[in-house]
Design a protein around this motif. Structure first.
Motif, PDB file in Angstrom:
ATOM      1  N   ASP A  88      -5.326   6.066   7.250  1.00 54.19           N
ATOM      2  CA  ASP A  88      -4.032   5.410   7.025  1.00 54.19           C
ATOM      3  C   ASP A  88      -3.245   5.258   8.325  1.00 54.19           C
ATOM      4  O   ASP A  88      -2.686   4.206   8.611  1.00 54.19           O
ATOM      5  CB  ASP A  88      -3.183   6.201   6.029  1.00 54.19           C
ATOM      6  CG  ASP A  88      -3.671   6.059   4.600  1.00 54.19           C
ATOM      7  OD1 ASP A  88      -4.711   5.412   4.379  1.00 54.19           O
ATOM      8  OD2 ASP A  88      -3.000   6.594   3.699  1.00 54.19           O
ATOM      9  N   VAL A  89      -3.201   6.324   9.105  1.00 57.24           N
ATOM     10  CA  VAL A  89      -2.414   6.303  10.340  1.00 57.24           C
ATOM     11  C   VAL A  89      -2.920   5.224  11.307  1.00 57.24           C
ATOM     12  O   VAL A  89      -2.129   4.597  12.010  1.00 57.24           O
ATOM     13  CB  VAL A  89      -2.379   7.706  10.994  1.00 57.24           C
ATOM     14  CG1 VAL A  89      -3.729   8.094  11.554  1.00 57.24           C
ATOM     15  CG2 VAL A  89      -1.308   7.776  12.054  1.00 57.24           C
ATOM     16  N   ASP A  90      -4.217   4.980  11.325  1.00 62.18           N
ATOM     17  CA  ASP A  90      -4.772   3.933  12.193  1.00 62.18           C
ATOM     18  C   ASP A  90      -4.263   2.550  11.784  1.00 62.18           C
ATOM     19  O   ASP A  90      -3.929   1.719  12.640  1.00 62.18           O
ATOM     20  CB  ASP A  90      -6.308   3.942  12.134  1.00 62.18           C
ATOM     21  CG  ASP A  90      -6.907   5.256  12.602  1.00 62.18           C
ATOM     22  OD1 ASP A  90      -6.393   5.815  13.598  1.00 62.18           O
ATOM     23  OD2 ASP A  90      -7.860   5.735  11.969  1.00 62.18           O
ATOM     24  N   ILE A  91      -4.183   2.310  10.500  1.00 66.04           N
ATOM     25  CA  ILE A  91      -3.704   1.019  10.008  1.00 66.04           C
ATOM     26  C   ILE A  91      -2.201   0.882  10.284  1.00 66.04           C
ATOM     27  O   ILE A  91      -1.725  -0.191  10.650  1.00 66.04           O
ATOM     28  CB  ILE A  91      -4.011   0.855   8.502  1.00 66.04           C
ATOM     29  CG1 ILE A  91      -5.515   1.020   8.231  1.00 66.04           C
ATOM     30  CG2 ILE A  91      -3.491  -0.475   7.976  1.00 66.04           C
ATOM     31  CD1 ILE A  91      -6.409   0.058   9.006  1.00 66.04           C
ATOM     32  N   ILE A  92      -1.456   1.974  10.148  1.00 65.33           N
ATOM     33  CA  ILE A  92      -0.018   1.943  10.440  1.00 65.33           C
ATOM     34  C   ILE A  92       0.218   1.585  11.902  1.00 65.33           C
ATOM     35  O   ILE A  92       1.036   0.717  12.224  1.00 65.33           O
ATOM     36  CB  ILE A  92       0.636   3.298  10.089  1.00 65.33           C
ATOM     37  CG1 ILE A  92       0.625   3.500   8.572  1.00 65.33           C
ATOM     38  CG2 ILE A  92       2.058   3.375  10.646  1.00 65.33           C
ATOM     39  CD1 ILE A  92       0.987   4.901   8.129  1.00 65.33           C
ATOM     40  N   VAL A  93      -0.517   2.220  12.804  1.00 65.70           N
ATOM     41  CA  VAL A  93      -0.393   1.919  14.241  1.00 65.70           C
ATOM     42  C   VAL A  93      -0.751   0.464  14.495  1.00 65.70           C
ATOM     43  O   VAL A  93      -0.072  -0.241  15.240  1.00 65.70           O
ATOM     44  CB  VAL A  93      -1.272   2.883  15.068  1.00 65.70           C
ATOM     45  CG1 VAL A  93      -1.383   2.431  16.506  1.00 65.70           C
ATOM     46  CG2 VAL A  93      -0.739   4.305  14.967  1.00 65.70           C
ATOM     47  N   TRP A  94      -1.801  -0.002  13.879  1.00 68.95           N
ATOM     48  CA  TRP A  94      -2.242  -1.390  14.051  1.00 68.95           C
ATOM     49  C   TRP A  94      -1.165  -2.362  13.563  1.00 68.95           C
ATOM     50  O   TRP A  94      -0.835  -3.328  14.246  1.00 68.95           O
ATOM     51  CB  TRP A  94      -3.553  -1.604  13.297  1.00 68.95           C
ATOM     52  CG  TRP A  94      -4.019  -3.024  13.279  1.00 68.95           C
ATOM     53  CD1 TRP A  94      -4.576  -3.724  14.310  1.00 68.95           C
ATOM     54  CD2 TRP A  94      -3.956  -3.914  12.168  1.00 68.95           C
ATOM     55  NE1 TRP A  94      -4.869  -4.997  13.906  1.00 68.95           N
ATOM     56  CE2 TRP A  94      -4.502  -5.139  12.590  1.00 68.95           C
ATOM     57  CE3 TRP A  94      -3.502  -3.786  10.866  1.00 68.95           C
ATOM     58  CZ2 TRP A  94      -4.596  -6.238  11.740  1.00 68.95           C
ATOM     59  CZ3 TRP A  94      -3.599  -4.881  10.014  1.00 68.95           C
ATOM     60  CH2 TRP A  94      -4.142  -6.093  10.467  1.00 68.95           C
ATOM     61  N   LEU A  95      -0.588  -2.100  12.381  1.00 66.49           N
ATOM     62  CA  LEU A  95       0.453  -2.979  11.848  1.00 66.49           C
ATOM     63  C   LEU A  95       1.676  -3.017  12.760  1.00 66.49           C
ATOM     64  O   LEU A  95       2.272  -4.064  12.977  1.00 66.49           O
ATOM     65  CB  LEU A  95       0.873  -2.518  10.449  1.00 66.49           C
ATOM     66  CG  LEU A  95      -0.110  -2.810   9.320  1.00 66.49           C
ATOM     67  CD1 LEU A  95       0.289  -2.053   8.061  1.00 66.49           C
ATOM     68  CD2 LEU A  95      -0.199  -4.298   9.052  1.00 66.49           C
ATOM     69  N   ARG A  96       2.024  -1.853  13.301  1.00 67.81           N
ATOM     70  CA  ARG A  96       3.190  -1.785  14.190  1.00 67.81           C
ATOM     71  C   ARG A  96       2.932  -2.385  15.566  1.00 67.81           C
ATOM     72  O   ARG A  96       3.864  -2.595  16.332  1.00 67.81           O
ATOM     73  CB  ARG A  96       3.643  -0.334  14.338  1.00 67.81           C
ATOM     74  CG  ARG A  96       4.289   0.194  13.079  1.00 67.81           C
ATOM     75  CD  ARG A  96       4.772   1.595  13.264  1.00 67.81           C
ATOM     76  NE  ARG A  96       5.569   2.019  12.122  1.00 67.81           N
ATOM     77  CZ  ARG A  96       5.867   3.260  11.870  1.00 67.81           C
ATOM     78  NH1 ARG A  96       5.458   4.224  12.681  1.00 67.81           N
ATOM     79  NH2 ARG A  96       6.590   3.579  10.817  1.00 67.81           N
TER      80      ARG A  96
END
Length: 107
Positions: free
Chosen positions: A20-28
């Protein structure tokens, strides 16, 4: 009797090596992250119940300053601490083995 097939509730599947954290960083990381990422992210705001209990608990030393104002404000809103007495029996064999017996509520 009805026999058939149906789709399950949809679930998001991330790539195998992603969390999840990887996708959050990517989205941001997008230049327009405020617009783009905001659509797919949510912030979870929760009450810090332990902090509220600590602020409402009576203490042996008198409250003063901000602590006093905070506890008065919380009390004005109607927040209180709830506790009840519970009856329990701890058998000798459980005491020696270290097992805890769940308390039986007494109401």
């Amino acid at each position: 009797m009805t026999i058939g097939e149906r789709l399950t509730t949809p679930k998001l599947k991330l790539p195998k090596d992603q969390k999840d954290v990887d996708i959050i960083v990517w989205l941001r990381s997008f230049p327009d992250a405020d617009r783009f990422a905001k659509r797919f992210l949510r912030e979870k705001v929760e009450l810090d119940k332990q902090a509220l209990i600590a602020a409402l608990k009576s203490t042996e030393t008198p409250r003063e300053g901000q602590d006093l104002m905070d506890s008065e404000e919380l009390a004005k809103k109607g927040l209180t601490i709830k506790q009840k007495d519970e009856f329990f029996v701890k058998l000798p064999e459980e005491e020696s083995s270290g097992q805890d017996t769940p308390p039986a509520a007494s109401e």
